[in-house]
Design a protein around this motif. Structure first.
Motif, PDB file in Angstrom:
ATOM      1  N   TYR A   1       0.831  -1.204   0.000  1.00 26.96           N
ATOM      2  CA  TYR A   1       0.000   0.000   0.000  1.00 26.96           C
ATOM      3  C   TYR A   1       0.870   1.261   0.000  1.00 26.96           C
ATOM      4  N   SER A   2       2.058   1.185  -0.574  1.00 27.98           N
ATOM      5  CA  SER A   2       3.000   2.305  -0.505  1.00 27.98           C
ATOM      6  C   SER A   2       2.473   3.558  -1.210  1.00 27.98           C
ATOM      7  N   ASP A   3       1.722   3.394  -2.287  1.00 24.10           N
ATOM      8  CA  ASP A   3       1.167   4.563  -2.988  1.00 24.10           C
ATOM      9  C   ASP A   3       0.213   5.333  -2.082  1.00 24.10           C
ATOM     10  N   PHE A   4      -0.649   4.592  -1.387  1.00 26.77           N
ATOM     11  CA  PHE A   4      -1.585   5.242  -0.461  1.00 26.77           C
ATOM     12  C   PHE A   4      -0.832   5.893   0.694  1.00 26.77           C
ATOM     13  N   ILE A   5       0.178   5.200   1.221  1.00 24.09           N
ATOM     14  CA  ILE A   5       0.949   5.738   2.352  1.00 24.09           C
ATOM     15  C   ILE A   5       1.634   7.038   1.965  1.00 24.09           C
ATOM     16  N   TRP A   6       2.196   7.089   0.763  1.00 23.26           N
ATOM     17  CA  TRP A   6       2.899   8.300   0.345  1.00 23.26           C
ATOM     18  C   TRP A   6       1.942   9.435   0.018  1.00 23.26           C
ATOM     19  N   SER A   7       0.955   9.169  -0.815  1.00 25.54           N
ATOM     20  CA  SER A   7       0.098  10.254  -1.290  1.00 25.54           C
ATOM     21  C   SER A   7      -0.879  10.755  -0.242  1.00 25.54           C
ATOM     22  N   LYS A   8      -1.410   9.868   0.584  1.00 33.90           N
ATOM     23  CA  LYS A   8      -2.449  10.249   1.534  1.00 33.90           C
ATOM     24  C   LYS A   8      -1.936  10.481   2.963  1.00 33.90           C
TER      25      LYS A   8
END
Length: 293
Positions: free
Chosen positions: A54-61
Motif C-alpha cells: 500500500y506504498s502509494d496510499f501511504i505516500w500520497s495520503k
C-alpha cells in the motif's frame, strides 16, 4: 595438610559448578530473548511488506497529507477560524506553497523503503511490547504480574494516541510554519524530500514516545524512584518544561497552537501523578498489613 587441600579442591569444584550453572542460565536467557526478538522481527517484516503493497496510499495520503491544504487539520482550522475570527484567524490555511525535490538518484526508492519499514515498526509496536512482556513476565512476582497485566494495552494505546496527535496536530502546524518561514523574501524555500520525511517522522514518533510518560512513571514508582509528592512539589518546573517542549515542537509564534500541544502534556503529567499516588497507596497498605500480621 593433604586433607585441607582435598577440601579446598572439592570446594573449588563446587564453586566452579555453580558458576557454570549461572553462565548456562544467563545464556539460556539470551536464547529466550533471541527467540522473542526474532518473532518480533518477523511480525515487523510482515507488516513492512503489507505497507509496501500500500506504498502509494501511504505516500500520497499519509506522508504527503500535511502538505495538502485539504488536509483534515487545515479544514478543521478553517472551521475554528470561522467560529472565532478575532482570535483564530491564523488557524485557517488554504495554501501551502513549497517545492519539494529529490537530489539523489536512488533517493525516492530509498525513501519508499524507509517509510515502509517505519510504518511496519509503528504498526508492530503493540506486538513488540507483547514480546517484551512475555520475556519479563517469568521474572515477576505474582503480585507484580497482576498489577502490570495491562502494560501492553495501555502502552500501545498511549503510543498510538501520541502518534495520531503528532500527525494531526503537531506535524501540520510545524510544517506549515517551516515552509512559509523566510529570513528574506528573496530566498525561495525548496526542500528535499528526505528533509520533509524526516520532519514528519520526528514530530510524529517523538510525540508517540512522549505519550509514554505515564508508563515510565508507573515503572519508576514501582521501583520506588518516583513519588507523587516529588511530582506535586515540582509541578511548576514541569509546567515550564512542558511549555518549552511545546514551543520547540511547534516552531510558531501562535500561542494557541502552542497551548494545543501543551495541554495533552499537562494532562499526561497529572495522570502520572495519579498513577504514582495509587501505587504508593497500595505499597503503604501492603506494608501495614505485613506489620500487622
Amino acid at each position: 595438610m593433604s586433607e585441607n587441600k582435598a577440601k579446598d579442591l572439592i570446594e573449588s569444584i563446587k564453586n566452579k559448578g555453580k558458576s557454570l550453572e549461572a553462565e548456562m542460565s544467563f545464556f539460556d536467557h539470551i536464547d529466550v530473548l533471541r527467540k522473542h526478538l526474532l518473532r518480533g522481527l518477523a511480525v515487523v517484516t510482515l507488516l513492512t511488506c503489507v505497507a509496501f503493497y500500500y506504498s502509494d496510499f501511504i505516500w500520497s495520503k499519509i506522508i504527503m497529507g500535511p502538505k495538502d491544504p485539504t488536509f483534515w487539520t487545515y479544514r478543521m482550522g478553517c472551521k475554528i477560524a470561522a467560529m472565532f475570527p478575532s482570535v483564530a484567524q491564523d488557524f485557517c490555511i488554504t495554501k501551502i506553497d513549497a517545492k519539494i525535490i529529490n537530489t539523489e538518484m536512488s533517493g525516492q526508492f530509498t525513501l519508499q523503503m524507509s517509510s515502509c519499514v517505519t510504518a511496519g515498526l509503528i504498526l508492530g509496536v503493540p506486538y513488540l511490547l507483547f514480546e517484551i512482556w512475555l520475556f519479563i513476565k517469568p521474572a515477576l512476582l505474582d503480585t507484580e504480574r497482576r498489577s502490570s497485566q495491562g502494560f501492553v494495552f495501555f502502552a500501545s494505546i498511549l503510543f498510538l494516541l501520541g502518534v495520531l496527535f503528532g500527525y494531526y496536530f503537531i506535524a501540520p502546524w510545524s510544517i506549515n510554519f517551516l515552509i512559509n518561514f523566510t529570513v528574506d523574501p528573496s530566498i525561495q524555500n525548496t526542500f528535499t524530500i528526505d528533509s520533509y520525511l524526516s520532519t514528519v517522522l520526528t514530530l510524529t514518533l517523538g510525540t508517540g514516545i512522549i505519550f509514554q510518560l505515564p508508563v515510565v512513571i508507573f515503572i519508576l514508582s514501582k521501583l520506588g524512584v518516583m513519588t507523587p509528592q516529588f511530582m506535586r512539589k515540582n509541578r511548576r518546573y514541569a509546567a515550564v518544561l512542558i511549555l518549552i517542549v511545546a514551543a520547540v515542537v511547534t516552531p510558531t509564534a501562535d500561542p494557541f497552537t502552542m497551548m494545543i500541544v501543551a495541554m495533552p502534556l499537562f494532562l499526561l503529567y497529572e495522570l502520572s501523578i495519579m498513577i504514582s499516588a495509587n501505587i504508593q497507596k497500595k505499597k503503604q497498605k501492603a506494608e501495614a498489613l505485613f506489620y500487622k500480621n
